[in-house]
Design a protein around this motif. Structure first.
Motif, PDB file in Angstrom:
ATOM      1  N   LYS A 244      -5.985  -4.158  10.440  1.00 56.31           N
ATOM      2  CA  LYS A 244      -6.407  -2.847   9.937  1.00 56.31           C
ATOM      3  C   LYS A 244      -5.267  -2.066   9.281  1.00 56.31           C
ATOM      4  N   ARG A 245      -4.039  -2.541   9.458  1.00 53.87           N
ATOM      5  CA  ARG A 245      -2.895  -1.848   8.846  1.00 53.87           C
ATOM      6  C   ARG A 245      -2.842  -2.173   7.358  1.00 53.87           C
ATOM      7  N   GLN A 246      -2.365  -1.212   6.557  1.00 48.66           N
ATOM      8  CA  GLN A 246      -2.181  -1.436   5.124  1.00 48.66           C
ATOM      9  C   GLN A 246      -1.106  -2.493   4.921  1.00 48.66           C
ATOM     10  N   THR A 247      -1.413  -3.515   4.164  1.00 45.21           N
ATOM     11  CA  THR A 247      -0.423  -4.567   3.942  1.00 45.21           C
ATOM     12  C   THR A 247       0.458  -4.297   2.730  1.00 45.21           C
ATOM     13  N   GLY A 248       0.032  -3.437   1.838  1.00 44.58           N
ATOM     14  CA  GLY A 248       0.784  -3.223   0.603  1.00 44.58           C
ATOM     15  C   GLY A 248       1.897  -2.199   0.696  1.00 44.58           C
ATOM     16  N   VAL A 249       2.030  -1.543   1.857  1.00 45.05           N
ATOM     17  CA  VAL A 249       3.030  -0.482   2.010  1.00 45.05           C
ATOM     18  C   VAL A 249       3.948  -0.814   3.183  1.00 45.05           C
ATOM     19  N   VAL A 250       5.258  -0.813   2.924  1.00 47.04           N
ATOM     20  CA  VAL A 250       6.244  -1.101   3.970  1.00 47.04           C
ATOM     21  C   VAL A 250       7.210   0.069   4.078  1.00 47.04           C
ATOM     22  N   CYS A 251       7.373   0.575   5.294  1.00 50.90           N
ATOM     23  CA  CYS A 251       8.305   1.665   5.563  1.00 50.90           C
ATOM     24  C   CYS A 251       9.588   1.074   6.142  1.00 50.90           C
ATOM     25  N   VAL A 252      10.694   1.317   5.470  1.00 49.82           N
ATOM     26  CA  VAL A 252      11.989   0.781   5.900  1.00 49.82           C
ATOM     27  C   VAL A 252      12.694   1.813   6.774  1.00 49.82           C
ATOM     28  N   VAL A 253      13.026   1.393   8.004  1.00 47.28           N
ATOM     29  CA  VAL A 253      13.713   2.281   8.954  1.00 47.28           C
ATOM     30  C   VAL A 253      14.994   1.620   9.438  1.00 47.28           C
ATOM     31  N   GLU A 254      15.838   2.442  10.051  1.00 49.47           N
ATOM     32  CA  GLU A 254      17.139   1.948  10.518  1.00 49.47           C
ATOM     33  C   GLU A 254      17.016   1.136  11.802  1.00 49.47           C
ATOM     34  N   GLU A 255      16.363   1.695  12.826  1.00 51.36           N
ATOM     35  CA  GLU A 255      16.269   1.047  14.130  1.00 51.36           C
ATOM     36  C   GLU A 255      14.843   1.056  14.647  1.00 51.36           C
ATOM     37  N   PHE A 256      14.564   0.222  15.639  1.00 50.55           N
ATOM     38  CA  PHE A 256      13.204   0.088  16.149  1.00 50.55           C
ATOM     39  C   PHE A 256      12.670   1.370  16.760  1.00 50.55           C
TER      40      PHE A 256
END
Length: 201
Positions: A77-89
């Motif tokens: 159900k999550r959007q596959t076309g959008v990725v959010c880049v973060v520093e740590e978990f």
């Protein structure tokens, strides 16, 4: 000072190694644990052992998980076309609490920091490029959500430059003034960023 219990002293020393924990706090924790039932202390010990044994990194996004891939990457159900880049978990947990983002994540595991001898090859930038380049997820947008400090800015700039070679939109989260804060208490850098990131009303 005469040590009356080597076991207690050892527990205090180990607890004092935890982030944000001084010797006095460690001593209070150790004495508190000493007063608890054996069952309670063993439950805590077992939880810590399981933490080390069961928790691993997701092979797709790099966050921590009990199973691979993680619940977010394996959620259809999550959007596959959008990725959010973060520093740590832990940044994933913070964003997930907002219930605003429905895409997927990519955890870098740090930021570029020349002072600490951390370069682009020491964090998960290569894996991000591989995810985008493979076409498996059909990524259309990469959101950079790194901390607005010097290292976060440098890392965001570096990733943005690399992504010019890919057919993806690169955006970043807006930085500005927190809700409920008066202007007189805002530092100049935050206020400058707020003006630079202004949007239509």
């Amino acid at each position: 000072m005469q040590i009356t219990s080597e076991a207690l002293e050892r527990a205090i020393e180990e607890l004092a190694r935890l982030p944000g924990t001084g010797r006095k706090s460690a001593q209070r924790m150790a004495i508190h644990l000493l007063k608890q039932s054996d069952e309670r202390v063993l439950k805590l010990a077992d939880a810590l052992v399981q933490l080390k044994k069961s928790v691993q990194r997701c092979s797709v996004c790099g966050t921590i998980t009990d199973r691979d891939p993680c619940a977010i990457c394996s959620n259809a159900k999550r959007q596959t076309g959008v990725v959010c880049v973060v520093e740590e978990f832990q940044d994933v947990f913070i964003i997930e609490k907002t219930n605003e983002f429905r895409g997927r994540y990519h955890v870098l595991g740090g930021v570029i920091s020349p002072l600490e001898n951390i370069g682009p090859d020491d964090i998960r930038i290569k894996q991000l490029l591989e995810r985008i380049g493979s076409g498996d997820e059909q990524i259309e947008e990469v959101i950079l959500a790194l901390n607005p400090d010097a290292e976060g800015e440098a890392t965001s700039y570096y990733i943005n430059k690399l992504l010019l070679n890919y057919d993806v939109d690169v955006t970043r989260i807006a930085y500005g003034i927190p809700m409920g804060t008066e202007l007189e208490f805002i530092d100049e850098a935050t206020l400058s960023r707020a003006f630079a990131s202004r949007a239509s009303f």
